[in-house]
Design an enzyme around this catalytic site. Structure first.
Site, PDB file in Angstrom:
ATOM      1  N   ARG A  19       0.873  15.233  12.459  1.00  0.00           N
ATOM      2  CA  ARG A  19       1.617  14.884  11.159  1.00  0.00           C
ATOM      3  C   ARG A  19       1.959  15.936  10.153  1.00  0.00           C
ATOM      4  O   ARG A  19       1.116  16.273   9.161  1.00  0.00           O
ATOM      5  CB  ARG A  19       1.083  13.803  10.375  1.00  0.00           C
ATOM      6  CG  ARG A  19       0.701  12.428  11.209  1.00  0.00           C
ATOM      7  CD  ARG A  19       0.347  11.423  10.563  1.00  0.00           C
ATOM      8  NE  ARG A  19       1.244  10.624   9.568  1.00  0.00           N
ATOM      9  CZ  ARG A  19       0.604   9.722   8.661  1.00  0.00           C
ATOM     10  NH1 ARG A  19      -0.346   9.338   8.915  1.00  0.00           N
ATOM     11  NH2 ARG A  19       1.557   9.397   7.736  1.00  0.00           N
ATOM     12  N   CYS A  26      -4.374  13.564  12.659  1.00  0.00           N
ATOM     13  CA  CYS A  26      -4.335  12.360  12.306  1.00  0.00           C
ATOM     14  C   CYS A  26      -4.511  11.586  13.770  1.00  0.00           C
ATOM     15  O   CYS A  26      -4.093  12.121  14.776  1.00  0.00           O
ATOM     16  CB  CYS A  26      -3.465  11.902  11.613  1.00  0.00           C
ATOM     17  SG  CYS A  26      -3.076  10.368  11.306  1.00  0.00           S
ATOM     18  N   LYS A  46       0.966  -1.223  -0.043  1.00  0.00           N
ATOM     19  CA  LYS A  46      -0.082   0.066   0.065  1.00  0.00           C
ATOM     20  C   LYS A  46       0.742   1.324  -0.027  1.00  0.00           C
ATOM     21  O   LYS A  46       0.675   2.200  -0.728  1.00  0.00           O
ATOM     22  CB  LYS A  46      -0.884   0.117   1.170  1.00  0.00           C
ATOM     23  CG  LYS A  46      -1.429   1.340   1.630  1.00  0.00           C
ATOM     24  CD  LYS A  46      -2.343   1.299   2.919  1.00  0.00           C
ATOM     25  CE  LYS A  46      -1.742   1.618   4.077  1.00  0.00           C
ATOM     26  NZ  LYS A  46      -1.243   3.079   4.391  1.00  0.00           N
ATOM     27  N   ASN A  47       1.973   1.416   0.846  1.00  0.00           N
ATOM     28  CA  ASN A  47       2.585   2.597   1.257  1.00  0.00           C
ATOM     29  C   ASN A  47       3.534   2.596   0.025  1.00  0.00           C
ATOM     30  O   ASN A  47       4.118   3.753  -0.232  1.00  0.00           O
ATOM     31  CB  ASN A  47       3.210   2.577   2.543  1.00  0.00           C
ATOM     32  CG  ASN A  47       2.350   2.732   3.348  1.00  0.00           C
ATOM     33  OD1 ASN A  47       1.086   3.159   3.330  1.00  0.00           O
ATOM     34  ND2 ASN A  47       2.883   2.388   4.753  1.00  0.00           N
ATOM     35  N   ARG A  89      -8.170  -0.119   5.181  1.00  0.00           N
ATOM     36  CA  ARG A  89      -7.527   0.571   4.415  1.00  0.00           C
ATOM     37  C   ARG A  89      -6.037   0.312   4.092  1.00  0.00           C
ATOM     38  O   ARG A  89      -5.390   0.716   3.079  1.00  0.00           O
ATOM     39  CB  ARG A  89      -7.401   2.026   5.250  1.00  0.00           C
ATOM     40  CG  ARG A  89      -8.434   2.896   5.598  1.00  0.00           C
ATOM     41  CD  ARG A  89      -8.144   4.029   6.146  1.00  0.00           C
ATOM     42  NE  ARG A  89      -6.784   4.432   5.822  1.00  0.00           N
ATOM     43  CZ  ARG A  89      -6.081   5.288   6.902  1.00  0.00           C
ATOM     44  NH1 ARG A  89      -6.052   5.177   7.875  1.00  0.00           N
ATOM     45  NH2 ARG A  89      -4.833   5.567   6.314  1.00  0.00           N
ATOM     46  N   ASP A 113       5.272   1.057  11.866  1.00  0.00           N
ATOM     47  CA  ASP A 113       4.131   0.463  11.262  1.00  0.00           C
ATOM     48  C   ASP A 113       3.695  -0.915  11.938  1.00  0.00           C
ATOM     49  O   ASP A 113       2.716  -1.716  11.773  1.00  0.00           O
ATOM     50  CB  ASP A 113       3.990   0.380   9.841  1.00  0.00           C
ATOM     51  CG  ASP A 113       3.650   1.929   9.414  1.00  0.00           C
ATOM     52  OD1 ASP A 113       3.367   2.860  10.067  1.00  0.00           O
ATOM     53  OD2 ASP A 113       4.110   2.043   8.129  1.00  0.00           O
TER      54      ASP A 113
HETATM   55  C1  EPZ Z   1       4.585   7.076   5.809  1.00  0.00           C
HETATM   56  O1  EPZ Z   1       3.961   8.242   6.308  1.00  0.00           O
HETATM   57  C2  EPZ Z   1       3.727   5.827   5.905  1.00  0.00           C
HETATM   58  N1  EPZ Z   1       2.657   6.245   5.080  1.00  0.00           N
HETATM   59  C3  EPZ Z   1       3.186   5.755   7.254  1.00  0.00           C
HETATM   60  O2  EPZ Z   1       2.522   4.571   7.053  1.00  0.00           O
HETATM   61  C4  EPZ Z   1       4.388   5.275   8.210  1.00  0.00           C
HETATM   62  O3  EPZ Z   1       3.962   5.294   9.489  1.00  0.00           O
HETATM   63  C5  EPZ Z   1       5.440   6.605   8.067  1.00  0.00           C
HETATM   64  O4  EPZ Z   1       5.813   6.766   6.532  1.00  0.00           O
HETATM   65  C6  EPZ Z   1       6.736   6.442   8.609  1.00  0.00           C
HETATM   66  O5  EPZ Z   1       7.291   5.232   8.434  1.00  0.00           O
HETATM   67  C7  EPZ Z   1       2.549   6.232   3.625  1.00  0.00           C
HETATM   68  O6  EPZ Z   1       3.562   5.826   3.301  1.00  0.00           O
HETATM   69  C8  EPZ Z   1       1.225   6.281   3.068  1.00  0.00           C
HETATM   70  P1  EPZ Z   1       6.741  10.429   7.622  1.00  0.00           P
HETATM   71  P2  EPZ Z   1       4.534   9.608   6.075  1.00  0.00           P
HETATM   72  O7  EPZ Z   1       6.575  11.879   6.846  1.00  0.00           O
HETATM   73  O8  EPZ Z   1       5.671   9.636   5.043  1.00  0.00           O
HETATM   74  C9  EPZ Z   1       7.456  13.879  10.992  1.00  0.00           C
HETATM   75  C10 EPZ Z   1       0.534   3.048   7.831  1.00  0.00           C
HETATM   76  O9  EPZ Z   1       0.257   2.641   8.870  1.00  0.00           O
HETATM   77  N2  EPZ Z   1       7.519  14.771   9.802  1.00  0.00           N
HETATM   78  O10 EPZ Z   1       7.995   9.729   7.166  1.00  0.00           O
HETATM   79  O11 EPZ Z   1       3.635  10.729   6.227  1.00  0.00           O
HETATM   80  C11 EPZ Z   1       6.474  12.994  11.272  1.00  0.00           C
HETATM   81  O12 EPZ Z   1       5.642  13.835  12.163  1.00  0.00           O
HETATM   82  C12 EPZ Z   1       1.262   4.527   7.960  1.00  0.00           C
HETATM   83  O13 EPZ Z   1       0.530   2.625   6.989  1.00  0.00           O
HETATM   84  C13 EPZ Z   1       7.773  15.984  10.001  1.00  0.00           C
HETATM   85  O14 EPZ Z   1       8.172  16.478  11.144  1.00  0.00           O
HETATM   86  O15 EPZ Z   1       5.570   9.755   7.449  1.00  0.00           O
HETATM   87  C14 EPZ Z   1       6.942  11.638  11.799  1.00  0.00           C
HETATM   88  O16 EPZ Z   1       7.401  12.005  13.210  1.00  0.00           O
HETATM   89  C15 EPZ Z   1       0.673   5.658   8.935  1.00  0.00           C
HETATM   90  N3  EPZ Z   1       7.513  16.941   8.924  1.00  0.00           N
HETATM   91  C16 EPZ Z   1       8.261  11.554  10.927  1.00  0.00           C
HETATM   92  O17 EPZ Z   1       8.545  12.563  10.256  1.00  0.00           O
HETATM   93  C17 EPZ Z   1       7.152  16.556   7.733  1.00  0.00           C
HETATM   94  O18 EPZ Z   1       7.233  17.271   7.003  1.00  0.00           O
HETATM   95  C18 EPZ Z   1       8.030  10.407   9.870  1.00  0.00           C
HETATM   96  O19 EPZ Z   1       6.950  10.789   9.148  1.00  0.00           O
HETATM   97  C19 EPZ Z   1       6.986  15.181   7.773  1.00  0.00           C
HETATM   98  C20 EPZ Z   1       7.131  14.174   8.524  1.00  0.00           C
END
Ligand code: EPZ
Length: 450
Positions: free
Chosen positions: A129, A124, A22-23, A422, A330
């Protein structure tokens, strides 16, 4: 709304083929916006989030032709996407609020069309996020970014009165919790069509980012270093169509590995991305699980036999979530379900989404002994879990409750399984094929009292 009724206590055994990721699929599908030519994807899982992304891409001018998988055990169907009308470049709140990954359309649309308007994803259930790193990366490439009525508006400034192009830059994408997966994909997609060279420092190393890079390379992009913290992109003027097979879903595979452990079962996973699950398999091995991987196959699509801890029982462990190749956030909830039945105290620390603990209170209702302090949970193993009605408004927390239900005494009713839908395709059918006693029930019917 559907729920699952699970009668626990069955040892799961059998064989499953892991579905497409999915991701990976979400940013891959969005990358279609970078080209005027058709792109075909294979092994696309049939999930609510994927259907939402296809709906969004339809609104953004893509013609969508889906062919569902003919065999229920295949990794997924195929989807052909072709941008035929680039005039609408607005991802509306109504779609973005159902799926945060809509933000993946921002980089591709901006780079190709010079303009993108995307509703800012709100809060969220797994915590705050932000998308500041996505925006910072695109600004470094020269985009003008403003906010209006809750929407991000991104533009490539005109050059001498004509449509301009993004410009390559050196960009640091590290944030307080490490890098960003979708942010790295967004900036990499945008940089693929920028003028000159972009270097992303502190890039996310997740396998889903590598899969997006591989698609872009097949489309004609010049990218090196994906999978490492430094990705270099030499921009090209145009990208062509491609035919791409989505990588298998490491989180789905990791969840079924947890099912083998918590039921003391014996599950063989085909199409398993063992190479992307090293940290998870290491932790589960320490917890008493046993894994046999077929070393002759591609380590991203191999066969892994997963067995429970046998008479020794589940052992307590420590685990801290980290960016890849560390233990993935995850899988934190699913591992917690397993450790509730360990012979001693485990310590789980969440370093990516420090509030991602919706499952803690629900597991406690099933008899788990958990003590949370900030981002850490002490899991004091108990001899048995007891079925109860439970609910979690997050995908992985819901998976954790299903796992707990498989091992609990009596009946567990997991409510609102649309969260599960989902990210897990037909989970109840797949678990039932392994011997689980699980039914999907439409919530209008009265719940079994547990
Ligand atoms: C991806 O989300 C995945 N979603 C998430 O999967 C997963 O938990 C996450 O990566 C971490 O591995 C998809 O791929 C669709 P990040 P993403 O930006 O990319 C902080 C699931 O259960 N951050 O890597 O949105 C953020 O708050 C899910 O399938 C900032 O500070 O996550 C977090 O602490 C949900 N500023 C960390 O970075 C930003 O602009 C990592 O988030 C972006 C992120």
């Amino acid at each position: 709304m559907d729920r699952f009724d699970i009668r626990g206590g069955t040892r799961l055994a059998g064989r499953l083929s892991v579905k497409g990721s999915k991701n990976a699929a979400l940013p891959l599908l969005a990358a279609t916006l970078l080209t005027d030519e058709p792109v075909t994807f294979r092994h696309v899982p049939d999930l609510a989030d994927i259907r939402n992304m296809l709906r969004l891409l339809g609104e953004l001018g893509c013609q969508v032709d889906s062919s569902p998988a003919t065999d229920t055990d295949s990794p997924g169907g195929s989807v052909r996407l072709h941008v035929t009308d680039p005039t609408v470049s607005h991802a509306r709140y109504e779609i973005v609020r159902t799926m945060r990954a809509s933000i993946s359309a921002l980089g591709p649309m901006l780079a190709k069309r010079g303009y993108a308007r995307i509703s800012l994803p709100g809060g969220c259930s797994i915590g705050e996020r932000p998308v500041d790193l996505h925006l910072r990366g695109l600004q470094a490439l020269g985009a003008d970014i403003t906010l209006d009525s809750g929407d991000i508006i991104a533009r490539v400034p005109k050059a001498h009165g004509k449509a301009g192009r993004l410009r390559g830059a050196r960009i640091f994408l590290g944030g307080p919790f490490g890098s960003t997966v979708l942010g790295t994909a967004n900036v990499m997609c945008a940089a693929a069509l920028a003028e000159g060279t972009t270097v992303i420092e502190s890039a996310a190393c997740e396998p889903e980012v590598v899969d997006v890079a591989n698609l872009l390379i097949a489309m004609g992009a010049r990218i090196t270093g994906a999978g490492s913290p430094r990705i270099t992109i030499h921009g090209v003027e145009r990208l062509r169509g491609a035919d791409h097979t989505v990588i298998p879903d490491r989180i789905e595979a990791g969840t079924y590995m947890c099912a083998a452990l918590i039921t003391n079962g014996d599950i063989t996973l085909d199409n398993c991305p063992a190479d992307a699950l090293m940290a998870h398999m290491d932790r589960l091995t320490h917890a008493g699980g046993h894994f046999e991987t077929d070393d002759k196959k591609d380590p991203m699509r191999t066969t892994v036999r997963c067995q429970g801890a046998g008479t020794r029982g589940i052992q307590p462990i420590e685990v801290t979530t980290q960016p890849h190749p560390g233990f993935p956030t995850d899988l934190q909830a699913q591992l917690m379900a397993v450790l509730t039945l360990a012979d001693g105290n485990s310590v789980i620390t969440e370093r990516i989404f420090t509030e991602r603990f919706l499952h803690v209170a629900e597991l406690s209702r099933m008899g788990a002994n958990l003590f949370r302090q900030g981002p850490t949970v002490i899991v004091s193993g108990v001899r048995r879990l007891v079925g109860a009605p439970v609910m979690a408004s997050d995908l992985r927390a819901s998976a954790c409750l299903v796992l707990a239900g498989l091992a609990a005494e009596g009946t567990t009713v997991v409510n609102r399984v649309y969260h599960l839908d989902r990210g897990y395709e037909r989970m109840e059918d797949r678990l039932r094929a392994l011997g689980a006693n699980i039914e999907r029930v439409n919530e209008k019917e009265p719940a079994i009292s547990a």
